[in-house]
Scaffold this motif. Sequence first.
Motif, PDB file in Angstrom:
ATOM      1  N   LEU A 137       0.847  -1.191   0.000  1.00 52.50           N
ATOM      2  CA  LEU A 137       0.000   0.000   0.000  1.00 52.50           C
ATOM      3  C   LEU A 137       0.884   1.243   0.000  1.00 52.50           C
ATOM      4  CD1 LEU A 137      -2.923   1.098   0.251  1.00 52.50           C
ATOM      5  CD2 LEU A 137      -2.625   1.006   2.739  1.00 52.50           C
ATOM      6  N   ASN A 138       0.661   2.144  -0.957  1.00 50.23           N
ATOM      7  CA  ASN A 138       1.349   3.437  -1.020  1.00 50.23           C
ATOM      8  C   ASN A 138       0.337   4.531  -0.730  1.00 50.23           C
ATOM      9  OD1 ASN A 138       4.071   2.631  -2.012  1.00 50.23           O
ATOM     10  ND2 ASN A 138       2.864   1.865  -3.729  1.00 50.23           N
ATOM     11  N   LEU A 139       0.667   5.420   0.223  1.00 49.64           N
ATOM     12  CA  LEU A 139      -0.234   6.494   0.623  1.00 49.64           C
ATOM     13  C   LEU A 139       0.507   7.822   0.579  1.00 49.64           C
ATOM     14  CD1 LEU A 139      -1.855   4.803   3.767  1.00 49.64           C
ATOM     15  CD2 LEU A 139      -2.857   4.996   1.476  1.00 49.64           C
ATOM     16  N   GLY A 140      -0.197   8.895   0.163  1.00 49.01           N
ATOM     17  CA  GLY A 140       0.393  10.225   0.147  1.00 49.01           C
ATOM     18  C   GLY A 140       0.460  10.764  -1.265  1.00 49.01           C
ATOM     19  N   ARG A 141       1.535  11.473  -1.570  1.00 51.81           N
ATOM     20  CA  ARG A 141       1.777  11.907  -2.953  1.00 51.81           C
ATOM     21  C   ARG A 141       2.571  10.813  -3.632  1.00 51.81           C
ATOM     22  NH1 ARG A 141       2.486  18.010  -4.686  1.00 51.81           N
ATOM     23  NH2 ARG A 141       0.281  17.730  -4.151  1.00 51.81           N
ATOM     24  N   VAL A 142       1.924  10.125  -4.560  1.00 48.63           N
ATOM     25  CA  VAL A 142       2.425   8.859  -5.080  1.00 48.63           C
ATOM     26  C   VAL A 142       2.751   8.992  -6.565  1.00 48.63           C
ATOM     27  CG1 VAL A 142       1.888   6.426  -5.434  1.00 48.63           C
ATOM     28  CG2 VAL A 142       1.004   7.615  -3.413  1.00 48.63           C
ATOM     29  N   LEU A 152      -0.272  11.472  -8.191  1.00 48.65           N
ATOM     30  CA  LEU A 152      -1.550  11.780  -7.562  1.00 48.65           C
ATOM     31  C   LEU A 152      -1.411  11.868  -6.049  1.00 48.65           C
ATOM     32  CD1 LEU A 152      -2.875   9.007  -6.146  1.00 48.65           C
ATOM     33  CD2 LEU A 152      -3.240   8.404  -8.513  1.00 48.65           C
ATOM     34  N   ASP A 153      -2.335  12.617  -5.456  1.00 52.66           N
ATOM     35  CA  ASP A 153      -2.491  12.638  -4.003  1.00 52.66           C
ATOM     36  C   ASP A 153      -3.590  11.655  -3.656  1.00 52.66           C
ATOM     37  OD1 ASP A 153      -0.566  14.589  -3.576  1.00 52.66           O
ATOM     38  OD2 ASP A 153      -1.985  16.231  -3.791  1.00 52.66           O
ATOM     39  N   GLY A 154      -3.206  10.538  -3.049  1.00 50.45           N
ATOM     40  CA  GLY A 154      -4.192   9.506  -2.760  1.00 50.45           C
ATOM     41  C   GLY A 154      -3.525   8.220  -2.340  1.00 50.45           C
ATOM     42  N   TYR A 170      -6.038   2.179  -7.539  1.00 52.92           N
ATOM     43  CA  TYR A 170      -5.512   3.449  -7.053  1.00 52.92           C
ATOM     44  C   TYR A 170      -6.537   4.538  -7.290  1.00 52.92           C
ATOM     45  CZ  TYR A 170      -4.174   3.796 -12.035  1.00 52.92           C
ATOM     46  OH  TYR A 170      -4.174   3.783 -13.397  1.00 52.92           O
ATOM     47  N   GLY A 171      -6.383   5.637  -6.575  1.00 58.30           N
ATOM     48  CA  GLY A 171      -7.317   6.741  -6.743  1.00 58.30           C
ATOM     49  C   GLY A 171      -6.873   7.955  -5.961  1.00 58.30           C
ATOM     50  N   GLY A 172      -7.386   9.111  -6.388  1.00 61.58           N
ATOM     51  CA  GLY A 172      -7.061  10.345  -5.696  1.00 61.58           C
ATOM     52  C   GLY A 172      -7.191  11.535  -6.613  1.00 61.58           C
ATOM     53  N   LYS A 173      -6.483  12.595  -6.267  1.00 65.43           N
ATOM     54  CA  LYS A 173      -6.508  13.835  -7.038  1.00 65.43           C
ATOM     55  C   LYS A 173      -5.241  13.926  -7.873  1.00 65.43           C
ATOM     56  CE  LYS A 173      -7.773  17.612  -4.939  1.00 65.43           C
ATOM     57  NZ  LYS A 173      -8.961  17.996  -5.758  1.00 65.43           N
ATOM     58  N   PRO A 174      -5.348  14.096  -9.193  1.00 59.38           N
ATOM     59  CA  PRO A 174      -4.143  14.241 -10.009  1.00 59.38           C
ATOM     60  C   PRO A 174      -3.391  15.510  -9.634  1.00 59.38           C
ATOM     61  CG  PRO A 174      -6.107  14.734 -11.297  1.00 59.38           C
ATOM     62  CD  PRO A 174      -6.581  14.171  -9.993  1.00 59.38           C
ATOM     63  N   VAL A 175      -2.069  15.444  -9.700  1.00 60.88           N
ATOM     64  CA  VAL A 175      -1.216  16.562  -9.310  1.00 60.88           C
ATOM     65  C   VAL A 175      -0.697  17.263 -10.555  1.00 60.88           C
ATOM     66  CG1 VAL A 175       0.940  17.219  -8.157  1.00 60.88           C
ATOM     67  CG2 VAL A 175      -0.525  15.430  -7.177  1.00 60.88           C
ATOM     68  N   SER A 176      -0.761  18.581 -10.540  1.00 59.85           N
ATOM     69  CA  SER A 176      -0.130  19.385 -11.583  1.00 59.85           C
ATOM     70  C   SER A 176       0.599  20.539 -10.923  1.00 59.85           C
ATOM     71  CB  SER A 176      -1.166  19.926 -12.573  1.00 59.85           C
ATOM     72  OG  SER A 176      -0.546  20.835 -13.476  1.00 59.85           O
ATOM     73  N   PHE A 177       1.772  20.866 -11.438  1.00 60.74           N
ATOM     74  CA  PHE A 177       2.522  22.023 -10.941  1.00 60.74           C
ATOM     75  C   PHE A 177       2.234  23.267 -11.772  1.00 60.74           C
ATOM     76  CE2 PHE A 177       5.302  18.293 -10.010  1.00 60.74           C
ATOM     77  CZ  PHE A 177       5.081  18.286  -8.645  1.00 60.74           C
ATOM     78  N   TYR A 179      -1.295  24.077 -13.100  1.00 59.89           N
ATOM     79  CA  TYR A 179      -2.674  24.547 -13.086  1.00 59.89           C
ATOM     80  C   TYR A 179      -3.368  24.005 -11.840  1.00 59.89           C
ATOM     81  CZ  TYR A 179      -4.343  19.942 -14.531  1.00 59.89           C
ATOM     82  OH  TYR A 179      -4.631  18.610 -14.577  1.00 59.89           O
ATOM     83  N   HIS A 180      -4.448  24.651 -11.464  1.00 61.82           N
ATOM     84  CA  HIS A 180      -5.194  24.265 -10.277  1.00 61.82           C
ATOM     85  C   HIS A 180      -6.084  23.071 -10.586  1.00 61.82           C
ATOM     86  CE1 HIS A 180      -7.172  24.580  -6.464  1.00 61.82           C
ATOM     87  NE2 HIS A 180      -8.345  24.834  -7.008  1.00 61.82           N
ATOM     88  N   THR A 181      -5.931  21.978  -9.812  1.00 62.21           N
ATOM     89  CA  THR A 181      -6.682  20.758 -10.110  1.00 62.21           C
ATOM     90  C   THR A 181      -8.099  20.779  -9.570  1.00 62.21           C
ATOM     91  OG1 THR A 181      -5.716  19.721  -8.141  1.00 62.21           O
ATOM     92  CG2 THR A 181      -4.607  19.345 -10.238  1.00 62.21           C
ATOM     93  N   GLY A 182      -8.401  21.686  -8.619  1.00 61.56           N
ATOM     94  CA  GLY A 182      -9.778  21.854  -8.164  1.00 61.56           C
ATOM     95  C   GLY A 182     -10.427  20.553  -7.768  1.00 61.56           C
ATOM     96  N   GLY A 183     -11.572  20.240  -8.411  1.00 57.03           N
ATOM     97  CA  GLY A 183     -12.307  19.017  -8.093  1.00 57.03           C
ATOM     98  C   GLY A 183     -11.946  17.851  -8.985  1.00 57.03           C
ATOM     99  N   ASP A 184     -10.788  17.873  -9.624  1.00 56.49           N
ATOM    100  CA  ASP A 184     -10.383  16.778 -10.507  1.00 56.49           C
ATOM    101  C   ASP A 184     -10.159  15.493  -9.711  1.00 56.49           C
ATOM    102  OD1 ASP A 184     -10.412  18.770 -12.360  1.00 56.49           O
ATOM    103  OD2 ASP A 184      -8.242  18.885 -12.616  1.00 56.49           O
ATOM    104  N   THR A 185     -10.501  14.370 -10.323  1.00 57.01           N
ATOM    105  CA  THR A 185     -10.286  13.066  -9.696  1.00 57.01           C
ATOM    106  C   THR A 185      -9.750  12.068 -10.717  1.00 57.01           C
ATOM    107  OG1 THR A 185     -12.580  12.394 -10.129  1.00 57.01           O
ATOM    108  CG2 THR A 185     -12.095  13.387  -7.975  1.00 57.01           C
ATOM    109  N   LEU A 186      -9.127  11.026 -10.199  1.00 52.77           N
ATOM    110  CA  LEU A 186      -8.547   9.971 -11.033  1.00 52.77           C
ATOM    111  C   LEU A 186      -8.659   8.668 -10.251  1.00 52.77           C
ATOM    112  CD1 LEU A 186      -5.086  10.167 -12.784  1.00 52.77           C
ATOM    113  CD2 LEU A 186      -5.649   8.237 -11.340  1.00 52.77           C
ATOM    114  N   VAL A 187      -9.308   7.667 -10.819  1.00 49.94           N
ATOM    115  CA  VAL A 187      -9.387   6.346 -10.191  1.00 49.94           C
ATOM    116  C   VAL A 187      -9.088   5.299 -11.248  1.00 49.94           C
ATOM    117  CG1 VAL A 187     -11.030   7.009  -8.399  1.00 49.94           C
ATOM    118  CG2 VAL A 187     -11.888   6.196 -10.603  1.00 49.94           C
ATOM    119  N   GLY A 188      -8.443   4.216 -10.833  1.00 50.45           N
ATOM    120  CA  GLY A 188      -8.112   3.185 -11.804  1.00 50.45           C
ATOM    121  C   GLY A 188      -7.681   1.905 -11.124  1.00 50.45           C
TER     122      GLY A 188
END
Length: 460
Positions: A137-142, A152-154, A170-177, A179-188
Amino acid sequence: MESRAFESGGYVTPESVSQQVSPGQLQESYAGVGLGGTKVYATLTSRYRLRVNDYASDQDFYQYLRIRTDAMKLGQGTVRLSTYARFAQDLDGDYRKSDNYYFFRDALDAQLRHDDWAPRLYLGTATLDGVIKNTTLNLGRVNLAHQNAFLLDGGDATVKLGDAVSAYVYGGKPVSFYYHTGGDTLVGGGVTVKAARHTSLGAEYVRLHVKGDNNDYTKLRIDQGIPNGTIALAYTMLDDAGTVNADVAYEIAATNTILTAKYEGLLKDVGNLNNYVVNPLTNTLLDESRYNKYEAGVYQAFLKYFAVGATYAQRIVSGSQNLDNRSYARVGGKFDIIGLPSDNTYISLSADYWGVKATATTAKNASVQYGAQVNQKITPKVDVWGGTSYNRYDYDINPNLSGERRMSWARSYYVGAQYQPTRHISFMADLSLEHGSFYNDISNSLNTNYKSEIWANLIF
């Protein structure tokens, strides 16, 4: 040092330069310091960059911190911690940055408008192995390391279902340096199967919700070992558009020869709404038409000290073309001399020709690139390097509006050195000069640019 002759076609910058400008290739600690039953490995890197031309200058300071631990006992398993962060500052303030011709405006300037010291967290992960039976299990900024490469943060969990099968989600919020990710999500999630001794299968599905768009992203892959080589075949689908990739590598050990072949095909036109900010199928913000890309390469080592590599690639666009999406042919070659005139000398010569095909509305474009690189290890503690490259570009101006053409060129030179007096300290410096013709119509003061970099590493 790895031979440049066997580098892939995407290689651009000599290694001694790229390791300095890429934060992902900084020095790393392998000794460690004992702390509470484990070892902590830390690297603190300071980087100063000065860029100058006759019109303006720019000074930047970067600080990188990388920390990781050995595995520590937790329940029935272990936990490892790792983090990697960056801070930066522009030492020149806002001098001339409001000018349209300020040459050195970059992503750091943009970020500093919103964040003091431009912080970036590249990695911040706790890895729990076996704490839950048969699970990692990996947790945090992965940084995901499955079929897709997402930051992603998740969380990311992999479960071994047997000796030959693993499944992961895996799942969480995609990270970008940028632009603002706001309510973006990513699950897979996906599955990997060791189907036979030399055969591996993989499948992965991702659901993306980015900037109000929902996309389905699927990958299938087969890796097959063959006598003296490997074959890989992958199919990627973004919504209803797909690509096929095939890679073959074959080694003839008796003659020190390696043969490679690649194919990439976009099977359906991709519109600009099918994108994860930058389309993962095409790496462009624009529409892209169907295409087929073929590439063949050969690597040959001979007479102990020499190696030569040659590649030929052709991209054929079958739909409409624009400035960002055109057919081309590329011929590349590299020649390496390793161990002459001394055991610690490395010389590499390279050349590339790009021929971009004409279209109904654009003329053909051409680019010639060639260069040389020399590396010398003077002592076990001192390395020096130097090199030069030349680029020539023959291109369209407003290609869809007129037939006007322009020829531009750029020549660059660089020298550098690295000194590591102890295993805990290293210093690196690099100086480069680039002179070109791109800004002749604006000001000659923009055509000659100097850059110096100084790095200091504390390795614990």
